[in-house]
Motif scaffolding. Structure first.
Motif, short mmCIF file in Angstrom:
data_model
loop_
_atom_site.label_atom_id
_atom_site.label_comp_id
_atom_site.label_asym_id
_atom_site.label_seq_id
_atom_site.Cartn_x
_atom_site.Cartn_y
_atom_site.Cartn_z
N ALA A 102 0.86 -1.19 0.00
CA ALA A 102 0.00 0.00 0.00
C ALA A 102 0.89 1.24 0.00
O ALA A 102 1.66 1.45 0.94
N SER A 103 0.78 2.06 -1.03
CA SER A 103 1.73 3.16 -1.23
C SER A 103 1.70 4.22 -0.15
O SER A 103 2.73 4.83 0.14
N ALA A 104 0.56 4.48 0.49
CA ALA A 104 0.47 5.57 1.47
C ALA A 104 0.54 5.10 2.92
O ALA A 104 0.46 5.93 3.82
N ASN A 105 0.69 3.82 3.16
CA ASN A 105 0.79 3.35 4.54
C ASN A 105 2.13 3.73 5.15
O ASN A 105 3.13 3.84 4.43
N PRO A 106 2.19 3.90 6.47
CA PRO A 106 3.48 4.18 7.13
C PRO A 106 4.49 3.05 6.87
O PRO A 106 5.67 3.31 6.72
N VAL A 107 4.03 1.82 6.83
CA VAL A 107 4.83 0.66 6.44
C VAL A 107 4.15 0.12 5.17
O VAL A 107 3.12 -0.54 5.25
N PRO A 108 4.72 0.39 4.00
CA PRO A 108 4.03 0.04 2.76
C PRO A 108 3.78 -1.46 2.57
O PRO A 108 2.74 -1.84 2.04
N VAL A 135 -2.89 0.34 -4.25
CA VAL A 135 -2.51 -0.96 -3.70
C VAL A 135 -1.85 -1.72 -4.83
O VAL A 135 -2.44 -1.92 -5.90
N VAL A 136 -0.60 -2.13 -4.60
CA VAL A 136 0.20 -2.79 -5.62
C VAL A 136 0.32 -4.27 -5.26
O VAL A 136 0.65 -4.60 -4.11
N ALA A 137 0.07 -5.14 -6.21
CA ALA A 137 0.26 -6.58 -6.04
C ALA A 137 1.45 -6.98 -6.90
O ALA A 137 1.48 -6.70 -8.10
N VAL A 138 2.43 -7.63 -6.28
CA VAL A 138 3.61 -8.12 -7.00
C VAL A 138 3.57 -9.64 -6.94
O VAL A 138 3.50 -10.23 -5.86
N VAL A 139 3.64 -10.27 -8.11
CA VAL A 139 3.61 -11.73 -8.21
C VAL A 139 4.98 -12.18 -8.71
O VAL A 139 5.44 -11.75 -9.77
N GLU A 140 5.61 -13.07 -7.93
CA GLU A 140 6.89 -13.64 -8.33
C GLU A 140 6.65 -15.02 -8.92
O GLU A 140 5.98 -15.86 -8.31
N GLY A 144 9.96 -14.48 -13.63
CA GLY A 144 10.25 -13.11 -13.21
C GLY A 144 9.17 -12.57 -12.29
O GLY A 144 8.33 -13.30 -11.78
N CYS A 145 9.22 -11.25 -12.08
CA CYS A 145 8.27 -10.58 -11.20
C CYS A 145 7.36 -9.67 -12.02
O CYS A 145 7.83 -8.96 -12.91
N PHE A 146 6.09 -9.68 -11.67
CA PHE A 146 5.10 -8.89 -12.39
C PHE A 146 4.24 -8.16 -11.37
O PHE A 146 4.11 -8.59 -10.23
N ARG A 147 3.65 -7.04 -11.80
CA ARG A 147 2.86 -6.23 -10.87
C ARG A 147 1.59 -5.70 -11.53
O ARG A 147 1.50 -5.59 -12.74
N ALA A 148 0.64 -5.38 -10.64
CA ALA A 148 -0.58 -4.69 -11.04
C ALA A 148 -0.98 -3.82 -9.87
O ALA A 148 -0.55 -4.06 -8.73
N GLN A 149 -1.76 -2.79 -10.12
CA GLN A 149 -2.17 -1.92 -9.02
C GLN A 149 -3.59 -1.44 -9.21
O GLN A 149 -4.14 -1.49 -10.30
#
Length: 161
Positions: A102-108, A135-140, A144-149
């Motif tokens: 989560a981009s705006a959380n104190p601990v992302p 909210v970013v989801a990273v799938v490994e 490789g690694c892929f993301r969506a938000q």
């Protein structure tokens, strides 16, 4: 009195002292199991203060690309940031882990879920959001690694704000 060799010997019952030693040994070994589990915790990723730094700590040296094969499902408007249900699904093969940031959380870094080799790429959970953010989801995967938000608007913050 001699023991008859034709009769098998009976096992001796445990004494109170032996039971106490076994109980104490079991009680002392439980924290060691917890310590081993905590040693694998990505401490540096939890200390990161941005999405990019969190991804760099979780997946060092890997390039993370955007993917349409990952879907982040959540309400566009969350009334209470303390409880925001989300689902992350993917059609990618060989999913090793799914991380939620989560981009705006104190601990992302919200969570990282490690998947087994025969697991489908699906995670459903509830997260806390401090304020409206992406909210970013990273799938490994093995490839490789892929993301969506997904952008989520929060009316009441859930991280102590």
């Amino acid at each position: 009195m001699k023991r008859n060799p034709d009769i098998p010997a009976q096992p001796r019952p445990l004494s109170r002292r032996q039971l106490l030693v076994a109980f104490i040994g079991g009680a002392l070994s439980a924290p060691l199991a917890w310590a081993a589990a905590l040693m694998s915790r990505p401490v540096a990723a939890f200390r990161a203060d941005s999405v990019a730094a969190t991804i760099a700590e979780l997946y060092p040296g890997q390039h993370v690309t955007d993917s349409d094969a990952i879907r982040v499902a959540a309400a566009d408007l969350a009334e209470n940031g303390a409880v925001v249900p989300i689902k992350v699904t993917t059609d990618l093969a060989g999913v090793r882990s799914i991380s939620v940031i989560a981009s705006a959380n104190p601990v992302p870094l919200v969570a990282t879920f490690v998947c087994g080799p025969r697991t489908n790429g699906f995670v459903a959970t509830r997260i806390k959001l401090a304020e409206s953010c992406d909210v970013v989801a990273v799938v490994e995967t093995a490839d490789g690694c892929f993301r969506a938000q997904k952008s989520i608007e929060v009316t009441i913050g859930g991280c102590g704000v």
